[in-house]
Design a protein around this motif. Sequence first.
Motif: not given
Lengths: 288, 161
Positions: A117-118, A278-288
Amino acid sequence: MSHQTPDPNDEHGSVYDGLLGTDTSQWAFGTDFEDPLAGVDTTVPSELDAAELAAYCLALGDDALVLSHRLSEWCSNAPDLEDDIALANIALDLLGQARLLLARAAAADPSVVPTLPDGSPVPVEDALAFFREAVDFRNVRMVEVANGDFAHTVARLLLFATVRLAAFERLATHADPVLAAIAAKGVKELTYHRDYAGRWFLTLAQGTEESRRRLLAGLTGLWPLQAELARAYDAGPEVDVVLDQVFAVSGVERPDVAPMTGRGHTEALSRMLAEMQVVARAHPRGQW
Amino acid sequence: MSRAYAVAASVTDPEMPMLTLEDLGVLRDVREDGRRVTVTITPTYSGCPAMATMRDDLVHRLTEAGYAAQVEIALSPAWSSDWITERGRQALRDHGLSAPGAAPRPGGPIPLTLMPTARAVTCPRCDSARTELTSEYGATACKALYRCADCLEPFEHVKEI
């Protein structure tokens, strides 16, 4: 949802807030990035095919990445502290090799890198590690099958390090200077890995009845995957010389079992990736 | 020696802070162009997790000294423990670590070593030569664990690569 800026006056503030420093984003992928090939000339030599070079580096990188993850699963579970630390160190060396090789693949042929994602802060080597499906991984099956006991891990590491070390000695003079440099560096690390596995192989083979039984079970279970490993690395007779030397002093016969047929991957890889990604895919922008 | 080189050379290793990056042999080049400085470092091991901190420390210290700094990586030639300077070796001993011997340079295929690695390691604490290897891997990839048979203290040995 992005992470809230820590408020020291907030009674619900987390003890981990300080870890973020002033950077409130990108935490899933570290707080800052550096390119492992920063400043390295990654121009592909004109006599080489960039797509082929990228595919080859991906395969070498995926082998290191997947076995690194399997070895890291021993963390806090190894038979004693020294071997826990040894396996973690070997996993770290392989992770470093994987990172360089995946970055080299991406620089040679950017089309291998999955589209994210952008605004995603994920660097190319992480995109390759965390955002590809099992079917796109190019590793051999030897490195992906689930961990068994310590003897199984020793047998796998001996087979892998022996084959990879022999190949890296050759690759140190590869026409691509980046791959050649990565291989020359890896030779020094793999020498330690092979010696470590070889010593434990001998120790377990000549130890107790139980240790020998477990070692032989591990070796026999892995042997059907040896042909594929040897083929992937163009293993020559020098590999057999080393393995026969270890088998001879250990009083172990080369297993007489047929190679596993088929190609691609076993179910073990998708299970491993599900956890690793799993963690990287759940947060592809690295933010939550 | 340029002023920028002097600043870069004084930055220490994050995991072995008794060593400067220069003494460890990872500082490969410092190029100065007016206020712009490009520093080249090389990793000790492929997976060395200290690289990011080294880079940050270099940029931080050079920025403080008035430079616009960037850090680049050199992969070749691969780092060797032979590059640790004599001053670095003394600093290791002064801090209870054993310095590496000469790195192996095999001419042909790399020999398999099934016996414990043979090294003449003396105890950095009491100078006894009666030492024994407890593990070929330690708290970092670059160190092995030893024990002195005389003073009984455990200590770390920086491995030869």
